[in-house]
Motif scaffolding. Structure first.
Motif, mmCIF file in Angstrom:
data_model
loop_
_atom_site.group_PDB
_atom_site.id
_atom_site.type_symbol
_atom_site.label_atom_id
_atom_site.label_comp_id
_atom_site.label_asym_id
_atom_site.label_seq_id
_atom_site.Cartn_x
_atom_site.Cartn_y
_atom_site.Cartn_z
ATOM 1 N N ARG A 137 0.800 -1.225 0.000
ATOM 2 C CA ARG A 137 0.000 0.000 0.000
ATOM 3 C C ARG A 137 0.833 1.275 0.000
ATOM 4 N NH1 ARG A 137 -4.021 -0.604 4.827
ATOM 5 N NH2 ARG A 137 -2.178 -1.530 5.800
ATOM 6 N N LYS A 138 2.126 1.168 0.290
ATOM 7 C CA LYS A 138 2.990 2.345 0.216
ATOM 8 C C LYS A 138 3.431 2.635 -1.216
ATOM 9 C CE LYS A 138 5.238 3.122 4.655
ATOM 10 N NZ LYS A 138 4.608 2.142 5.523
ATOM 11 N N GLY A 139 3.137 1.730 -2.125
ATOM 12 C CA GLY A 139 3.477 1.948 -3.511
ATOM 13 C C GLY A 139 4.920 1.627 -3.828
ATOM 14 N N LEU A 140 5.474 2.365 -4.779
ATOM 15 C CA LEU A 140 6.864 2.202 -5.208
ATOM 16 C C LEU A 140 7.749 3.137 -4.393
ATOM 17 C CD1 LEU A 140 9.142 1.297 -7.160
ATOM 18 C CD2 LEU A 140 8.411 3.160 -8.682
ATOM 19 N N LEU A 141 8.729 2.562 -3.697
ATOM 20 C CA LEU A 141 9.694 3.350 -2.942
ATOM 21 C C LEU A 141 11.029 3.302 -3.666
ATOM 22 C CD1 LEU A 141 8.993 2.089 0.708
ATOM 23 C CD2 LEU A 141 7.835 3.899 -0.558
ATOM 24 N N ILE A 142 11.715 4.444 -3.716
ATOM 25 C CA ILE A 142 13.043 4.517 -4.316
ATOM 26 C C ILE A 142 14.030 4.832 -3.202
ATOM 27 C CG2 ILE A 142 14.491 5.582 -6.070
ATOM 28 C CD1 ILE A 142 11.962 6.334 -7.577
ATOM 29 N N VAL A 143 15.048 3.977 -3.075
ATOM 30 C CA VAL A 143 15.987 4.067 -1.959
ATOM 31 C C VAL A 143 17.415 4.110 -2.501
ATOM 32 C CG1 VAL A 143 16.776 2.976 0.179
ATOM 33 C CG2 VAL A 143 14.378 2.753 -0.513
ATOM 34 N N ASP A 144 18.200 5.059 -2.016
ATOM 35 C CA ASP A 144 19.611 5.153 -2.369
ATOM 36 C C ASP A 144 20.388 4.154 -1.517
ATOM 37 O OD1 ASP A 144 22.260 5.787 -2.790
ATOM 38 O OD2 ASP A 144 21.993 7.953 -2.604
ATOM 39 N N VAL A 145 21.021 3.169 -2.168
ATOM 40 C CA VAL A 145 21.770 2.143 -1.441
ATOM 41 C C VAL A 145 23.266 2.244 -1.727
ATOM 42 C CG1 VAL A 145 19.837 0.530 -1.267
ATOM 43 C CG2 VAL A 145 21.315 0.465 -3.289
ATOM 44 N N SER A 146 23.715 3.428 -2.141
ATOM 45 C CA SER A 146 25.150 3.596 -2.398
ATOM 46 C C SER A 146 25.960 3.388 -1.129
ATOM 47 C CB SER A 146 25.430 4.980 -2.991
ATOM 48 O OG SER A 146 24.918 6.012 -2.154
ATOM 49 N N ASP A 147 25.388 3.787 0.017
ATOM 50 C CA ASP A 147 25.972 3.467 1.312
ATOM 51 C C ASP A 147 25.153 2.308 1.883
ATOM 52 O OD1 ASP A 147 26.913 3.244 3.891
ATOM 53 O OD2 ASP A 147 26.771 5.383 4.362
ATOM 54 N N HIS A 148 25.674 1.101 1.778
ATOM 55 C CA HIS A 148 24.897 -0.075 2.172
ATOM 56 C C HIS A 148 24.495 -0.028 3.639
ATOM 57 C CE1 HIS A 148 27.666 -1.902 -1.080
ATOM 58 N NE2 HIS A 148 26.631 -1.327 -1.636
ATOM 59 N N ALA A 149 25.354 0.560 4.460
ATOM 60 C CA ALA A 149 25.077 0.576 5.897
ATOM 61 C C ALA A 149 23.957 1.537 6.252
ATOM 62 C CB ALA A 149 26.339 0.937 6.674
ATOM 63 N N HIS A 196 1.619 -0.249 -14.346
ATOM 64 C CA HIS A 196 1.932 1.164 -14.458
ATOM 65 C C HIS A 196 3.354 1.317 -14.988
ATOM 66 C CE1 HIS A 196 -1.599 2.079 -11.974
ATOM 67 N NE2 HIS A 196 -1.160 1.178 -11.107
ATOM 68 N N THR A 197 3.555 2.297 -15.855
ATOM 69 C CA THR A 197 4.907 2.700 -16.223
ATOM 70 C C THR A 197 5.190 4.021 -15.521
ATOM 71 O OG1 THR A 197 4.030 3.732 -18.238
ATOM 72 C CG2 THR A 197 4.923 1.502 -18.433
ATOM 73 N N VAL A 198 6.348 4.099 -14.856
ATOM 74 C CA VAL A 198 6.656 5.241 -13.998
ATOM 75 C C VAL A 198 7.997 5.835 -14.409
ATOM 76 C CG1 VAL A 198 6.981 6.021 -11.610
ATOM 77 C CG2 VAL A 198 5.388 4.148 -12.101
ATOM 78 N N ASP A 199 8.011 7.148 -14.614
ATOM 79 C CA ASP A 199 9.253 7.858 -14.923
ATOM 80 C C ASP A 199 10.034 8.045 -13.625
ATOM 81 O OD1 ASP A 199 11.275 9.690 -15.499
ATOM 82 O OD2 ASP A 199 10.036 10.833 -16.899
ATOM 83 N N VAL A 200 11.244 7.458 -13.553
ATOM 84 C CA VAL A 200 12.062 7.559 -12.343
ATOM 85 C C VAL A 200 13.358 8.317 -12.627
ATOM 86 C CG1 VAL A 200 11.106 5.505 -11.240
ATOM 87 C CG2 VAL A 200 13.055 5.264 -12.797
ATOM 88 N N SER A 201 13.344 9.138 -13.682
ATOM 89 C CA SER A 201 14.548 9.907 -13.996
ATOM 90 C C SER A 201 14.889 10.863 -12.865
ATOM 91 C CB SER A 201 14.369 10.664 -15.313
ATOM 92 O OG SER A 201 13.214 11.501 -15.270
ATOM 93 N N ALA A 202 13.869 11.372 -12.173
ATOM 94 C CA ALA A 202 14.080 12.162 -10.959
ATOM 95 C C ALA A 202 13.622 11.302 -9.789
ATOM 96 C CB ALA A 202 13.302 13.472 -11.012
ATOM 97 N N ALA A 203 14.578 10.705 -9.100
ATOM 98 C CA ALA A 203 14.235 9.705 -8.082
ATOM 99 C C ALA A 203 13.372 10.268 -6.967
ATOM 100 C CB ALA A 203 15.516 9.106 -7.497
#
Length: 687
Positions: A439-451, A485-492
Motif C-alpha cells: 500500500r505504500k506503492g513504489l519506494l526509491i531508496v539510495d543504497v550507495s551506502d549499504h550501511a 503502471h509505467t513510472v518515470d524515475v529519472s528524478a528519483a
C-alpha cells in the motif's frame, strides 16, 4: 519441507559444518546429515554453501551464555556482566529451530520437520551436533526429564526419547492428547517440572489446553494425570511460589494462571489478557512474582506481577516485533523475535527496557535480488517490520548483513494506515533499490551506502497494492491491482506515472525485456504487454496456463512460468502476439518462483524445496536434482498462504533461495558450469 526417503545409492555423508537437509519421514533414529537427492548422475546435485537469517523463535540461557534459534541456526551469545553481548558461535541445523532445552552439557533442540537434534555445548564456542531423532510430526518444543527428551510433536503428540546416549537417541513411548471429538490435538508447548511434563495443546474444537503427564513411572506408556481447559494454548511455564506450584499457560487471548500443586487436580487461579486488543502469547516465562508474556499480535512483551497470591496485574510493556520466546535471568531479558532476531535487554525497570545487544541478520525472506556481491532481500513478518535487508555474499559460505532499510522509517507517519506494509518485490539498478511496498506503492531508496540506505521518493496509486517492480533505464514497471503502471524515475525524488493498462487477472510478478513486459497474472495465466511506448502500454496477448501463474522468467524467445500447482510451463514467445505452450513439468508442491541460468531452470516449490530442470529442450524438460530447504510448513505465520522456498535468483552456479522462515539459503549446483572470470556488475533475479 517434506521429508524424502533417499535411495541408499545416493546418500553421501557430509561433515557437520555442511548440513544438507532432511532425514526420512518415518519415525526412527535419523541418519547423519546427507546430501540432497540427485536424480541424474552423482555430479548432478545441489549442495549447501551458506545461510543467513530466518525467524527467531527460541531462547535458553545457561550461565552467562544465551542460546538462540535464528531460522535453522543455533546462535550462541556470550553476555559477560558488565559488557555487551557478543555472538561467539553459530551452528547450522537441518530444520527451523523451534525450541531449545539445555541440560548439563547438551542442548536439545526441537527442529520442526527435522525432529530432535542433540548438540554438545561442553565447548560453547564450538557447538557440534552429536545425535538426532526423526520424529513423525513437526517438533515444536522439547523438555528434558532425567534421561528422556519429551518432544511436543504437533498432532503426533509427545514423543518420549531416551537420550542416555546422546549420540543414539531411541524412542521409548508416546502420548497423544485428543479433543472431545477424538481427534489428535496439536501439542505446542512442553515444560518439565518436579518429574512431570506439562503440555500446552490446542485444537479446532477449542476444548483442550493444559495436560499434565507422568513420563517417568512408565516411559514406554506415559499416563495423563490431570488436565485444564484453555482454548488456543501454545506455551507453558511452571514455577514455585512457596509450597505451591503454578503453571502459566499462554495462548490466544492472554495468560492463564493455574495451581498445579496437585497435578491430578489443576485449579484456575486467574486469567489476564490485554483489554480491547487481540493477543496471542507464544512464549511465557515466570520468575519470582513476575510473569513475562511474549505477545505476537500486540508486538511486544507484557510484564505482569502476581499480587495478593493470585492476581495478575500488568506493570509494564516492551514493544518488539513478533516476539516468540523469552527467558529472564536477574534483570536481563533474552527475547527471540521473529523479525528483530536475538535480543538481550535490561529489564530491571519493567516500564522501560533497554536494548543491550542483538543479532538480527534478516527476518522472514520472501524475495531475493542479486547485484554484484550483494543480495537484496525482501524480509519481515506479516504486516509489520518489513523492509529490504542488504547482505554481502562475496563469500557465499559466510554471508554477512551489510545494511537494512525498513519501510516503516520516516518520513512515514505511524498513524498512517499504510504504515505497516509488506515488501512484495525489490530490484536494483545502479545505486538505487526500487521497492514494491504494497500500500505504500513504489519506494526509491539510495543504497550507495549499504550501511545507511536513504529514502528518496515514492509513487503511490491510491487504493492499490504494489506487487512487483522492474526497472529499465529511466522507466520503472510497477504491478498494481489488475494494472501495470509505467513510472518515470529519472528524478528519483519525484517519480511520476507515464501510463497504465489493465490486466486480465491479479498480477503476481513480471519479467521485462526490450519492448515487452511479461506478467504472471495468477488464474489468468501469462499476459504479454507491449511497452515499446511507455506512455501507452497495452496488452498484446494473454495465454491461460493450467495452474495459477506466480512468476515468470524470460530468456530469449522462451518464457518460463512458475504456475503454482501447475508446475513449470514453457511458453514460446517467438511471436509475442501469439504465445503458445511449448512444454511443461510438474511435481508435488507449488511452483512459486523460477530462475534460469544456461540450460537449467531452478524452481522454488514451497515445502518441496528447490528443483533443478534441464531445459536444453524446452519442449521436454527433465528434472536432474532437488534440494530440501529448511523452512517447513508454517505454524502461525503465512505470507499469502505460502510456505517454504518461494523465490530464487541464480548467478553462475550459485542459487540464492528465499526460504521464508529459513531466511536466505545459498546452494551450489554441482552440475552447472563454474563461474567465469568475467565480472557481472548487475543481476536482477537473472533477468
Amino acid at each position: 519441507m517434506t521429508k524424502r526417503s533417499l535411495a541408499a545409492s545416493f546418500v553421501v555423508l557430509l561433515v557437520v559444518a555442511v548440513l544438507a537437509y532432511r532425514p526420512a519421514h518415518a519415525r526412527g533414529p535419523s541418519r547423519p546429515p546427507v546430501a540432497p537427492l540427485a536424480l541424474g548422475s552423482a555430479a548432478e546435485a545441489l549442495e549447501l554453501v551458506g545461510q543467513i537469517g530466518g525467524t527467531s523463535k527460541a531462547v535458553a540461557v545457561q550461565g552467562s551464555r544465551a542460546f538462540f534459534g535464528v531460522g535453522p541456526g543455533l546462535v550462541v551469545m556470550d553476555h559477560p556482566s558488565p559488557g555487551a553481548p557478543v555472538v561467539v558461535a553459530r551452528l547450522l541445523l537441518p530444520g527451523i529451530v523451534q525450541s531449545i532445552c539445555i541440560s548439563d552439557t547438551y542442548a536439545y533442540i526441537a527442529a520442526d520437520t527435522a525432529g530432535l537434534r542433540v548438540v554438545d555445548i561442553s565447548d560453547p564456542v564450538h557447538p557440534r551436533e552429536v545425535g538426532s531423532y526423526d520424529t513423525p510430526g513437526n517438533a515444536r518444543d522439547v523438555a528434558v526429564l532425567r534421561n528422556y527428551a519429551c518432544v511436543a510433536d504437533g498432532t503426533a503428540g509427545v514423543r518420549v526419547i531416551d537420550v542416555s546416549n546422546p549420540a543414539a537417541p531411541v524412542e521409548t513411548g508416546w502420548y497423544v492428547p485428543v479433543d472431545s471429538a477424538g481427534n489428535p490435538a496439536d501439542a505446542r508447548g512442553a515444560f518439565a517440572f518436579d518429574g512431570y511434563l506439562y503440555l500446552a495443546t490446542r485444537a479446532q474444537t477449542w476444548d483442550v489446553g493444559l495436560r499434565i503427564v507422568d513420563i517417568l513411572t512408565t516411559p514406554g506408556c506415559p499416563v495423563e494425570l490431570g488436565r485444564f481447559w484453555r482454548s488456543g494454548a501454545t506455551s507453558v511455564h511452571v514455577a514455585p511460589m512457596g509450597s505451591a506450584r503454578y503453571a502459566f499457560l499462554g495462548g490466544i487471548g492472554g495468560v492463564s494462571m493455574v495451581d498445579v500443586t496437585d497435578p491430578t487436580q489443576p485449579v484456575a487461579i486467574d486469567y489476564w489478557g490485554p483489554p480491547d486488543k487481540p493477543c496471542e502469547v507464544l512464549g511465557v516465562f515466570a520468575v519470582g512474582d513476575r510473569v513475562y508474556a511474549a505477545d505476537r499480535m500486540s508486538a511486544g512483551v507484557w510484564v505482569l506481577e502476581i499480587v495478593d497470591s493470585g492476581t495478575l496485574v500488568q506493570v509494564g510493556f516492551h514493544g518488539t516485533p513478533d516476539p516468540r520466546g523469552i527467558h529472564v535471568v536477574g534483570g536481563t531479558a533474552y527475547v527471540a523475535s521473529g523479525t528483530a532476531g536475538a535480543q538481550v535487554l535490561d529489564a530491571s525497570d519493567p516500564t522501560a527496557w533497554r536494548l543491550l545487544g542483538s543479532y538480527a541478520p534478516a527476518g522472514q525472506v520472501t524475495r531475493v535480488a542479486i547485484s554484484g556481491s550483494l543480495a537484496f532481500l525482501a524480509a519481515g513478518y506479516g504486516g509489520r517490520d518489513w523492509g529490504v535487508d542488504i547482505v554481502d555474499v562475496a563469500d557465499p559460505a559466510r554471508p554477512v548483513r551489510a545494511g537494512s532499510y525498513r519501510v516503516e522509517t520516516p518520513p512515514f507517519d505511524p498513524n498512517d494506515p499504510t504504515y505497516h506494509t509488506e515488501v512484495r518485490g525489490v530490484c536494483v539498478s545502479g545505486t538505487y533499490a526500487y521497492v514494491a511496498a504494497s500500500r505504500k506503492g513504489l519506494l526509491i531508496v539510495d543504497v550507495s551506502d549499504h550501511a545507511e540506505p536513504k529514502y528518496l521518493g515514492r509513487y503511490v496509486e491510491p487504493w492499490s497494492i504494489a506487487r512487483d517492480v522492474s526497472v529499465s533505464g529511466n522507466v520503472a514497471y510497477l504491478l498494481g491491482d489488475w494494472t501495470l503502471h509505467t513510472v518515470d524515475v529519472s528524478a528519483a525524488s519525484q517519480p511520476h506515472v507515464l501510463g497504465s493498462c489493465s490486466l486480465p487477472g491479479t498480477p503476481q510478478r513480471m519479467s521485462v525485456s526490450p519492448g515487452y513486459a511479461y506478467v504472471a497474472c495468477g488464474g489468468s495465466g501469462l499476459s504479454v504487454v507491449d511497452v515499446s511506448a511507455p506512455a501507452q502500454p497495452r496488452v498484446l496477448a494473454q495465454l491461460d496456463t493450467p495452474g495459477f501463474a506466480q512468476d515468470v522468467f524470460v530468456r530469449g524467445n522462451i518464457a518460463y512460468v512458475a504456475d503454482g500447482e501447475g508446475g513449470l510451463q514453457m511458453v514460446d514467445l517467438s511471436q509475442p502476439d501469439q504465445p503458445r505452450l511449448l512444454g511443461s513439468w510438474s511435481a508435488s508442491g507449488v511452483a512459486y518462483g523460477v530462475g534460469v541460468s544456461g540450460k537449467r531452470a531452478y524452481v522454488a516449490m514451497g515445502e518441496a524445496g528447490v528443483h533443478v530442470l534441464d531445459v536444453s529442450d524446452p519442449a521436454h524438460p527433465s528434472e536432474v536434482a532437488c534440494y530440501d530447504t529448511p523452512s517447513g510448513p508454517a505454524d502461525v505465520e503465512l505470507v499469502d498462504n505460502r510456505t517454504g522456498a518461494v523465490d530464487v535468483a541464480v548467478l553462475f552456479n550459485l542459487v540464492y533461495v528465499a526460504d521464508l522462515r529459513g531466511g536466505l539459503v545459498i546452494v551450489r549446483d554441482t552440475g552447472a558450469p563454474p563461474p567465469q572470470k568475467t565480472f557481472l556488475p548487475l543481476v536482477l533475479r537473472g533477468r
